[in-house]
Write an enzyme that holds these catalytic residues in place. Structure first.
Site, mmCIF file in Angstrom:
data_model
loop_
_atom_site.group_PDB
_atom_site.id
_atom_site.type_symbol
_atom_site.label_atom_id
_atom_site.label_comp_id
_atom_site.label_asym_id
_atom_site.label_seq_id
_atom_site.Cartn_x
_atom_site.Cartn_y
_atom_site.Cartn_z
ATOM 1 N N LYS A 161 -53.122 -63.579 39.663
ATOM 2 C CA LYS A 161 -52.318 -64.505 40.462
ATOM 3 C C LYS A 161 -51.289 -63.811 41.358
ATOM 4 O O LYS A 161 -50.946 -64.303 42.413
ATOM 5 C CB LYS A 161 -51.639 -65.521 39.551
ATOM 6 C CG LYS A 161 -52.644 -66.511 38.968
ATOM 7 C CD LYS A 161 -51.989 -67.812 38.591
ATOM 8 C CE LYS A 161 -53.020 -68.889 38.336
ATOM 9 N NZ LYS A 161 -53.866 -68.619 37.155
ATOM 10 N N GLU A 164 -46.573 -75.491 43.242
ATOM 11 C CA GLU A 164 -46.967 -76.330 42.126
ATOM 12 C C GLU A 164 -47.440 -75.414 41.017
ATOM 13 O O GLU A 164 -47.930 -74.316 41.292
ATOM 14 C CB GLU A 164 -48.118 -77.252 42.552
ATOM 15 C CG GLU A 164 -49.528 -76.621 42.500
ATOM 16 C CD GLU A 164 -49.764 -75.450 43.455
ATOM 17 O OE1 GLU A 164 -49.024 -75.324 44.447
ATOM 18 O OE2 GLU A 164 -50.689 -74.649 43.189
ATOM 19 N N SER A 183 -59.830 -61.821 34.544
ATOM 20 C CA SER A 183 -58.775 -62.285 35.456
ATOM 21 C C SER A 183 -57.367 -62.109 34.907
ATOM 22 O O SER A 183 -56.412 -62.008 35.671
ATOM 23 C CB SER A 183 -59.022 -63.753 35.819
ATOM 24 O OG SER A 183 -59.166 -64.536 34.650
HETATM 25 C C1 LIG Z 1 -54.919 -69.375 36.689
HETATM 26 C C2 LIG Z 1 -55.904 -68.529 36.030
HETATM 27 C C3 LIG Z 1 -57.286 -68.721 36.200
HETATM 28 C C4 LIG Z 1 -57.884 -69.875 36.973
HETATM 29 O O1 LIG Z 1 -57.584 -69.901 38.331
HETATM 30 P P1 LIG Z 1 -58.636 -69.498 39.461
HETATM 31 O O2 LIG Z 1 -57.964 -69.908 40.727
HETATM 32 O O3 LIG Z 1 -59.904 -70.235 39.212
HETATM 33 O O4 LIG Z 1 -58.828 -68.029 39.372
HETATM 34 C C5 LIG Z 1 -58.157 -67.833 35.600
HETATM 35 N N1 LIG Z 1 -57.714 -66.807 34.838
HETATM 36 C C6 LIG Z 1 -56.393 -66.592 34.641
HETATM 37 C C7 LIG Z 1 -55.974 -65.444 33.781
HETATM 38 C C8 LIG Z 1 -55.448 -67.440 35.227
HETATM 39 O O5 LIG Z 1 -54.142 -67.213 35.013
#
Ligand SMILES: *Cc1c(COP(=O)(O)O)cnc(C)c1O
Length: 428
Positions: free
Chosen positions: A105, A127, A396
């Site tokens: 993020k 948001e 992610s």
């Molecule tokens: C917010 C988040 C997501 C989901 O958001 P995307 O916009 O689909 O990437 C996925 N993995 C993590 C670790 C997150 O914090």
């Protein structure tokens, strides 16, 4: 295979070139459904975004700050013990968990905050649902000397209080949204309401590759750094492109970040994994594209596949991973799915808890519950792969934030005892 021509289309900026929208649309999805009063704000943002895409020095400044502040490039880890466990495709993990604040993020938050500064804005609004995007926004506001207001549903604040704590400590104002379902969609409405009266000084820093055009384009542009790095890394270490790339899909930003650099190479399968929650027939999930319950609709400023009832009322969604619990999906991914370029899978909570334990014990990695969906999506079909294949899983984010949910999912008695003792300690 020569790596030269493949490396060449990594030239920056322009990684998102292949996904360029037409009049704000990606096939049947996208668009800009906004109140009249916000038209100038969107026009200014679109113009500035076009300008920075042409400006190699902006991208250089962006990647330099990511290197210096967030620790990029993140590694591509060869998961050799996990690979040996299955004896099938060779698995590599793209380590977005090693970013500052623990997930992908920050890539988007930092890029948009730099763009906002260039537009002369002094304030950020955002948001947040689970709170991760709110923390990333509060973090970059502090780093770049801007003020920040974060809108969050009262219900979400209760569920994710640790993130509320950090946002406030980082200097942001956190505004509780007390109407509707008191969750993300109400927070989105409230942020837009703020922007209507503040856009001359304020940038709306949207958190995922959804919402009205140009936000899906902007967010996926900044997240494209993930795939650009991963492609260079896999070519360097494995000598060729992967056969598959897996990513979890909430709004779609980490998936598009990982996919874009590989998109021009038709031989690379791109797989998005949604939150299957308690399963197809449970009514408790957030699968928009796999379970077949979503339909095209217009809400929150754009057209996509939404989980909605016949009257267009948004349904309640659910996932063990708060960050995947979203009613819509990026219009870019809805289009890529319709065109068959991205395949979708759903992983259930139970599959995710099992995958998490395997990844922890074989690799010593703790993926976020969101990211664990990408692993679980791969594990479901790993028997179909061969040992000569290469797979990349985009991790992610890191999972230590999920300790409450994971301990609950694993029914960890010792943890329950600890919580019980803490409770007694505070209550005398
Ligand atoms: C917010 C988040 C997501 C989901 O958001 P995307 O916009 O689909 O990437 C996925 N993995 C993590 C670790 C997150 O914090």
């Amino acid at each position: 295979m020569s790596t030269e021509p493949i490396a060449a289309d990594n030239a920056i900026p322009g990684a998102t070139r292949v996904l360029a929208p037409e009049n704000g649309y990606y096939g049947n999805y996208g668009g800009t459904f906004i109140p009249e009063i916000l038209v100038p704000a969107f026009a200014e943002l679109s113009a500035q975004f076009e300008a920075i895409k042409q400006d190699a020095s902006f991208w250089q400044d962006y990647t330099a700050l990511l290197t210096d502040y967030s620790g990029r490039p993140t590694p591509l880890t060869h998961a050799d013990r996990l690979t040996a466990h299955f004896g099938r495709a060779r698995i590599y993990v793209k380590r977005e968990d090693l970013n500052h604040t623990g997930a992908h993020k920050l890539n988007n938050a930092l890029g948009q905050a730099m763009l906002a500064k260039r537009m002369g804005k002094t304030r950020l609004i955002a948001e947040t649902g689970a709170g991760q995007h709110g923390v990333a926004t509060a973090t970059v506001a502090a780093k770049l000397g801007m003020s920040a207001t974060i809108y969050m549903g009262r219900e979400d604040m209760e569920r994710q209080y640790a993130n509320v704590f950090w946002m406030k400590r980082l200097g942001a104002e956190v505004v509780a949204v007390d109407y509707g379902s008191r969750t993300l969609k109400d927070a989105i409405n409230e942020t837009l309401r703020d922007w209507v009266s503040s856009f001359e000084t304020t940038h709306y820093l949207l958190g995922t590759a959804s919402g009205a055009h140009p936000f899906p384009a902007i967010v996926s542009f900044f997240q494209s750094i993930i795939g650009i790095e991963a492609k260079e890394q896999v070519l360097r270490t494995a000598g060729r492109l992967p056969d598959r790339v897996y990513a979890c899909v909430g709004g779609g930003s980490n998936a598009l970040g990982a996919f874009q650099a590989f998109h021009p190479h038709d031989e690379v399968q791109l797989v998005g994994v949604e939150a299957g929650g308690q399963g197809r027939d449970s009514g408790k999930h957030a699968s928009r594209l796999v379970y077949g319950e979503a339909s095209p609709g217009i809400a929150q400023g754009y057209k996509t596949m939404f989980l909605q009832d016949r009257d267009g009322q948004m349904k309640d969604t659910y996932s063990i991973a708060a960050g995947l619990d979203y009613v819509g999906v990026s219009p870019i991914l809805a289009d890529l799915a319709e065109r068959g370029r991205v395949r979708f899978e759903a992983a259930t909570d139970a599959e995710v808890v099992e995958a998490l334990q395997l990844v922890m014990r074989t690799e010593g990695l703790i993926p976020a519950l969101e990211s664990t969906h990408a692993f679980a999506g791969l594990f479901k079909h790993i028997e179909e792969t061969s040992a000569s294949e290469i797979v990349i899983v985009n991790m992610s984010g890191r999972g230590d934030k999920d300790i409450f949910n994971v301990a609950e999912g694993l029914r960890d008695e010792e943890w329950n005892g600890f919580i019980e003792r803490k409770h007694q300690q505070y209550n005398g």
